[in-house]
Design an enzyme around this catalytic site. Structure first.
Site, PDB file in Angstrom:
ATOM      1  N   CYS A  42     -49.256   8.620 -14.403  1.00  0.00           N
ATOM      2  CA  CYS A  42     -50.614   8.790 -13.913  1.00  0.00           C
ATOM      3  C   CYS A  42     -51.558   8.400 -15.047  1.00  0.00           C
ATOM      4  O   CYS A  42     -51.421   8.903 -16.165  1.00  0.00           O
ATOM      5  CB  CYS A  42     -50.852  10.239 -13.488  1.00  0.00           C
ATOM      6  SG  CYS A  42     -52.579  10.582 -13.098  1.00  0.00           S
ATOM      7  N   ASP A  71     -45.037   9.631 -12.329  1.00  0.00           N
ATOM      8  CA  ASP A  71     -45.107   9.370 -10.890  1.00  0.00           C
ATOM      9  C   ASP A  71     -43.819   8.660 -10.494  1.00  0.00           C
ATOM     10  O   ASP A  71     -43.249   7.891 -11.274  1.00  0.00           O
ATOM     11  CB  ASP A  71     -46.299   8.478 -10.546  1.00  0.00           C
ATOM     12  CG  ASP A  71     -47.631   9.194 -10.668  1.00  0.00           C
ATOM     13  OD1 ASP A  71     -47.694  10.374 -10.307  1.00  0.00           O
ATOM     14  OD2 ASP A  71     -48.597   8.561 -11.118  1.00  0.00           O
ATOM     15  N   VAL A 102     -36.014 -14.795  -7.767  1.00  0.00           N
ATOM     16  CA  VAL A 102     -36.230 -14.032  -8.990  1.00  0.00           C
ATOM     17  C   VAL A 102     -34.875 -13.675  -9.579  1.00  0.00           C
ATOM     18  O   VAL A 102     -33.935 -13.336  -8.844  1.00  0.00           O
ATOM     19  CB  VAL A 102     -37.104 -12.779  -8.754  1.00  0.00           C
ATOM     20  CG1 VAL A 102     -36.394 -11.737  -7.906  1.00  0.00           C
ATOM     21  CG2 VAL A 102     -37.562 -12.171 -10.071  1.00  0.00           C
ATOM     22  N   GLU A 103     -34.743 -13.798 -10.881  1.00  0.00           N
ATOM     23  CA  GLU A 103     -33.506 -13.415 -11.559  1.00  0.00           C
ATOM     24  C   GLU A 103     -33.510 -11.893 -11.645  1.00  0.00           C
ATOM     25  O   GLU A 103     -34.461 -11.301 -12.142  1.00  0.00           O
ATOM     26  CB  GLU A 103     -33.455 -14.080 -12.937  1.00  0.00           C
ATOM     27  CG  GLU A 103     -32.103 -13.990 -13.621  1.00  0.00           C
ATOM     28  CD  GLU A 103     -31.832 -12.618 -14.181  1.00  0.00           C
ATOM     29  OE1 GLU A 103     -30.762 -12.053 -13.867  1.00  0.00           O
ATOM     30  OE2 GLU A 103     -32.685 -12.101 -14.935  1.00  0.00           O
ATOM     31  N   SER A 104     -32.473 -11.250 -11.144  1.00  0.00           N
ATOM     32  CA  SER A 104     -32.506  -9.798 -10.920  1.00  0.00           C
ATOM     33  C   SER A 104     -32.572  -8.974 -12.207  1.00  0.00           C
ATOM     34  O   SER A 104     -33.214  -7.926 -12.222  1.00  0.00           O
ATOM     35  CB  SER A 104     -31.331  -9.353 -10.055  1.00  0.00           C
ATOM     36  OG  SER A 104     -30.104  -9.614 -10.699  1.00  0.00           O
ATOM     37  N   HIS A 128     -51.128   4.335  -8.197  1.00  0.00           N
ATOM     38  CA  HIS A 128     -50.090   3.846  -7.282  1.00  0.00           C
ATOM     39  C   HIS A 128     -50.462   2.489  -6.704  1.00  0.00           C
ATOM     40  O   HIS A 128     -49.623   1.593  -6.611  1.00  0.00           O
ATOM     41  CB  HIS A 128     -49.884   4.821  -6.118  1.00  0.00           C
ATOM     42  CG  HIS A 128     -49.480   6.200  -6.504  1.00  0.00           C
ATOM     43  ND1 HIS A 128     -48.851   6.533  -7.681  1.00  0.00           N
ATOM     44  CD2 HIS A 128     -49.623   7.368  -5.838  1.00  0.00           C
ATOM     45  CE1 HIS A 128     -48.609   7.821  -7.717  1.00  0.00           C
ATOM     46  NE2 HIS A 128     -49.072   8.360  -6.613  1.00  0.00           N
ATOM     47  N   GLU A 129     -51.701   2.362  -6.289  1.00  0.00           N
ATOM     48  CA  GLU A 129     -52.151   1.123  -5.667  1.00  0.00           C
ATOM     49  C   GLU A 129     -52.026  -0.055  -6.637  1.00  0.00           C
ATOM     50  O   GLU A 129     -51.569  -1.138  -6.270  1.00  0.00           O
ATOM     51  CB  GLU A 129     -53.607   1.267  -5.198  1.00  0.00           C
ATOM     52  CG  GLU A 129     -53.821   2.324  -4.128  1.00  0.00           C
ATOM     53  CD  GLU A 129     -54.025   3.751  -4.660  1.00  0.00           C
ATOM     54  OE1 GLU A 129     -54.397   4.610  -3.859  1.00  0.00           O
ATOM     55  OE2 GLU A 129     -53.806   4.013  -5.880  1.00  0.00           O
TER      56      GLU A 129
END
Length: 153
Positions: free
Chosen positions: A51, A58, A73-75, A92-93
């Protein structure tokens, strides 16, 4: 290693967790199925950030779906990128949307969406959803399968 991994800097070697999302190196590999419509899903059920106001942790369950164009995407790099949020303070957003945008910028997918299913803060869960546009009609895109928060009721 194959030609798909040429130029990757993190795969197959020890790599430090980035201290901040801006320091994380996201890498991509060529899509071996270019021209085929399919969905790739990554699920991160234990995503953590801080937060920005209190510094308290969070927690979220992230689901990332995309229909690749020329790139995947390479994991390992994705895992390290997501881990870089562990000590990063953001709402969060901001976390959810910035992850989606960074992936979309890197991959230029036909379509991408991210669902951020956040656990309650102050007694209220906050779920955040972002996508690049309308879903393509020529591919099956499953429901993300994460139920809304119900608490103990």
């Amino acid at each position: 290693m194959s030609h798909y991994t040429d130029g990757l800097t993190q795969l197959g070697r020890p790599t430090q967790q980035p201290a901040h999302p801006d320091e994380a190196v996201l890498e991509r590999v060529a899509n071996p199925q270019t021209g085929t419509a399919y969905v790739v899903r990554f699920t991160q059920p234990e995503f953590t950030s801080l937060c920005p106001m209190t510094g308290q942790p969070d927690f979220a369950h992230l689901v990332i779906d995309y229909v690749p164009g020329d790139w995947l995407v390479e994991s390992k790099s994705l895992k390290l990128f997501l881990q870089s949020f562990r000590n990063h303070g953001a709402f969060h957003e901001d976390c959810t949307v910035s992850i989606g945008k960074r992936l979309a910028d890197l991959l230029a997918p036909r379509w991408l969406r991210i669902g951020g299913y956040w656990y309650p803060r102050g007694g209220m869960p906050i779920d955040v959803f972002w996508q690049t546009g309308a879903a393509p009609g020529d591919v099956w895109i499953p429901n993300q399968g994460v139920p809304g928060y119900r608490g103990r009721g």
